[in-house]
Design a protein around this motif. Structure first.
Motif, PDB file in Angstrom:
ATOM      1  N   HIS A 136       2.673  19.799 -13.435  1.00 22.39           N
ATOM      2  CA  HIS A 136       3.890  19.034 -13.204  1.00 22.39           C
ATOM      3  C   HIS A 136       3.688  18.033 -12.070  1.00 22.39           C
ATOM      4  N   LEU A 137       3.130  18.494 -10.952  1.00 24.56           N
ATOM      5  CA  LEU A 137       2.919  17.618  -9.805  1.00 24.56           C
ATOM      6  C   LEU A 137       1.795  16.609 -10.070  1.00 24.56           C
ATOM      7  N   MET A 138       0.762  17.038 -10.775  1.00 23.01           N
ATOM      8  CA  MET A 138      -0.323  16.116 -11.105  1.00 23.01           C
ATOM      9  C   MET A 138       0.159  15.019 -12.040  1.00 23.01           C
ATOM     10  N   GLY A 139       1.096  15.345 -12.930  1.00 16.27           N
ATOM     11  CA  GLY A 139       1.610  14.350 -13.860  1.00 16.27           C
ATOM     12  C   GLY A 139       2.351  13.224 -13.174  1.00 16.27           C
ATOM     13  N   ALA A 140       2.908  13.482 -11.989  1.00 17.27           N
ATOM     14  CA  ALA A 140       3.631  12.440 -11.259  1.00 17.27           C
ATOM     15  C   ALA A 140       2.689  11.390 -10.678  1.00 17.27           C
ATOM     16  N   ARG A 141       1.422  11.758 -10.474  1.00 16.06           N
ATOM     17  CA  ARG A 141       0.439  10.811  -9.920  1.00 16.06           C
ATOM     18  C   ARG A 141      -0.843  10.892 -10.745  1.00 16.06           C
ATOM     19  N   ARG A 142      -0.718  10.782 -12.055  1.00 15.65           N
ATOM     20  CA  ARG A 142      -1.858  11.055 -12.941  1.00 15.65           C
ATOM     21  C   ARG A 142      -3.021  10.117 -12.699  1.00 15.65           C
ATOM     22  N   TRP A 143      -2.767   8.851 -12.364  1.00 19.17           N
ATOM     23  CA  TRP A 143      -3.873   7.922 -12.139  1.00 19.17           C
ATOM     24  C   TRP A 143      -4.655   8.297 -10.881  1.00 19.17           C
ATOM     25  N   ARG A 144      -3.945   8.745  -9.865  1.00 23.82           N
ATOM     26  CA  ARG A 144      -4.624   9.177  -8.640  1.00 23.82           C
ATOM     27  C   ARG A 144      -5.450  10.435  -8.901  1.00 23.82           C
ATOM     28  N   VAL A 145      -4.888  11.339  -9.675  1.00 26.91           N
ATOM     29  CA  VAL A 145      -5.613  12.563 -10.024  1.00 26.91           C
ATOM     30  C   VAL A 145      -6.889  12.225 -10.781  1.00 26.91           C
ATOM     31  N   GLU A 153      -4.164   3.283  -7.521  1.00 32.77           N
ATOM     32  CA  GLU A 153      -4.108   4.739  -7.551  1.00 32.77           C
ATOM     33  C   GLU A 153      -5.486   5.336  -7.890  1.00 32.77           C
ATOM     34  N   VAL A 154      -6.191   4.731  -8.855  1.00 30.79           N
ATOM     35  CA  VAL A 154      -7.515   5.229  -9.234  1.00 30.79           C
ATOM     36  C   VAL A 154      -8.475   5.145  -8.055  1.00 30.79           C
ATOM     37  N   PHE A 155      -8.486   3.995  -7.372  1.00 28.58           N
ATOM     38  CA  PHE A 155      -9.374   3.850  -6.222  1.00 28.58           C
ATOM     39  C   PHE A 155      -8.943   4.765  -5.081  1.00 28.58           C
ATOM     40  N   GLY A 156      -7.635   4.972  -4.953  1.00 31.07           N
ATOM     41  CA  GLY A 156      -7.155   5.906  -3.947  1.00 31.07           C
ATOM     42  C   GLY A 156      -7.611   7.322  -4.238  1.00 31.07           C
ATOM     43  N   GLY A 157      -7.632   7.702  -5.527  1.00 33.67           N
ATOM     44  CA  GLY A 157      -8.120   9.026  -5.900  1.00 33.67           C
ATOM     45  C   GLY A 157      -9.594   9.203  -5.581  1.00 33.67           C
ATOM     46  N   PHE A 158     -10.393   8.154  -5.838  1.00 37.81           N
ATOM     47  CA  PHE A 158     -11.815   8.225  -5.482  1.00 37.81           C
ATOM     48  C   PHE A 158     -11.985   8.312  -3.970  1.00 37.81           C
ATOM     49  N   GLY A 159     -11.110   7.620  -3.247  1.00 40.43           N
ATOM     50  CA  GLY A 159     -11.143   7.707  -1.792  1.00 40.43           C
ATOM     51  C   GLY A 159     -10.876   9.114  -1.286  1.00 40.43           C
ATOM     52  N   ALA A 198      -3.995  17.709  -3.379  1.00 48.19           N
ATOM     53  CA  ALA A 198      -2.806  18.542  -3.565  1.00 48.19           C
ATOM     54  C   ALA A 198      -1.735  18.197  -2.548  1.00 48.19           C
ATOM     55  N   ARG A 199      -2.130  17.948  -1.321  1.00 49.29           N
ATOM     56  CA  ARG A 199      -1.158  17.588  -0.282  1.00 49.29           C
ATOM     57  C   ARG A 199      -0.494  16.249  -0.595  1.00 49.29           C
ATOM     58  N   GLU A 200      -1.264  15.336  -1.159  1.00 46.46           N
ATOM     59  CA  GLU A 200      -0.695  14.035  -1.508  1.00 46.46           C
ATOM     60  C   GLU A 200       0.263  14.126  -2.684  1.00 46.46           C
ATOM     61  N   LEU A 201       0.056  15.112  -3.550  1.00 49.16           N
ATOM     62  CA  LEU A 201       0.912  15.257  -4.721  1.00 49.16           C
ATOM     63  C   LEU A 201       2.240  15.933  -4.394  1.00 49.16           C
ATOM     64  N   MET A 235       3.839   2.560  -9.570  1.00 49.73           N
ATOM     65  CA  MET A 235       2.631   2.507  -8.759  1.00 49.73           C
ATOM     66  C   MET A 235       1.524   1.786  -9.513  1.00 49.73           C
ATOM     67  N   ASN A 236       0.733   1.032  -8.761  1.00 56.51           N
ATOM     68  CA  ASN A 236      -0.353   0.269  -9.350  1.00 56.51           C
ATOM     69  C   ASN A 236      -1.462   1.215  -9.814  1.00 56.51           C
ATOM     70  N   PRO A 237      -1.758   1.283 -11.120  1.00 61.61           N
ATOM     71  CA  PRO A 237      -2.765   2.230 -11.608  1.00 61.61           C
ATOM     72  C   PRO A 237      -4.141   2.013 -10.992  1.00 61.61           C
TER      73      PRO A 237
END
Length: 274
Positions: A202-211, A6-12, A243-246, A1-3
């Motif tokens: 564990h789940l946050m680690g799979a999408r750490r940039w989004r988190v 993912e970062v901008f998606g997390g801010f969104g 959380a739902r996205e993770l 995944m593009n970091p």
């Protein structure tokens, strides 16, 4: 995944949370109330400490009574400043945890409304009230202790010229944001029977940039006095969305909390562009 994506998606996610609570002004104002109460309590405690700090330090240092006035004043002044600084540090670190504890019913309601709006939310697990309170308190104390350790370590690291000045703020923001994410996603994960902090990690680690894209800006906003009052309802809603996205999905698109993804794998059903 593009970091970067993912970062901008997390801010969104934070902005989506803000949009949800703004569509319910009364709920937004209600969600801001615990943060306001915590802010006022901490402010009152700090003022009380500042007024009485001289007497407290004098009581704690009777051995300095026979010193020369200059040395006695220097030592007690330094201890007074250290006590006030330590109190501010504890308040900053504990602010989110205390606010979430005070406003637990309100923030659970916000999370529930977000779940209803997005659909597909399971029923909360049947957990005894005492067991739930004990577990939440134990986890909150653990998060606060880790936060204090990281904050003190970052402060000491910041004393190192050049390198420390650059690394310490980054460490504080990343670690503080990560711990904040653990707290803000708790309600949605608990509803799905994922009651342990390790489940969230564990789940946050799979999408750490989004988190981090969600949690780091939220961490900075919550650190601004009284701005946190307005940000807290949006952060709670955003934590539920995150959380739902993770959570992983099966091929039919249903979330499967009993089969969390490996931290090094993309959750099944997640579009590659996310």
């Amino acid at each position: 995944m593009n970091p970067v994506r993912e970062v901008f998606g997390g801010f969104g996610v934070l902005l989506r949370g803000l949009g949800i609570v703004l569509r319910r002004p009364r709920l937004f104002l209600l969600g801001a109330l615990p943060a306001l109460v915590t802010s006022l309590l901490f402010l009152a405690a700090l003022i009380t400490l500042a007024v009485n700090v001289t007497g407290l330090v004098a009581w704690a240092t009777p051995f300095a009574e026979d010193w020369e006035s200059a040395w006695r004043g220097l030592v007690r002044g330094a201890l007074s400043l250290a006590l006030l600084a330590g109190a501010v540090l504890v308040m900053v670190v504990a602010f989110t945890t205390v606010t979430l504890a005070l406003g637990s019913p309100i923030y659970d309601k916000i999370a529930e409304l977000v779940e209803e709006e997005l659909g597909g939310a399971p029923q909360a697990p049947d957990e005894a009230l005492l067991a739930s309170v004990t577990r939440s308190a134990r986890q909150s104390v653990g998060v606060v202790l880790v936060s204090l350790t990281v904050t003190v370590s970052a402060f000491l690291l910041g004393l190192v010229p050049v390198v420390g000045w650059m690394v310490a703020p980054v460490l504080t923001a990343v670690a503080g944001g990560w711990l904040l994410g653990i707290e803000l996603t708790a309600s949605a994960f608990d509803r799905r029977g994922l009651l342990r902090v390790r489940d969230r990690r564990h789940l946050m680690g799979a999408r750490r940039w989004r988190v981090l894209g969600f949690a780091v800006p939220t961490y900075f906003l919550l650190a601004i006095p009284f701005v946190a009052v307005a940000v807290f309802p949006a952060a709670t809603a955003g934590g539920t969305i995150l959380a739902r996205e993770l959570l992983p999905e099966d091929p039919q698109g249903h979330q499967d909390p009993q089969n969390p993804p490996s931290p090094h794998q993309t959750p099944p059903g997640t579009p590659r562009g996310r």
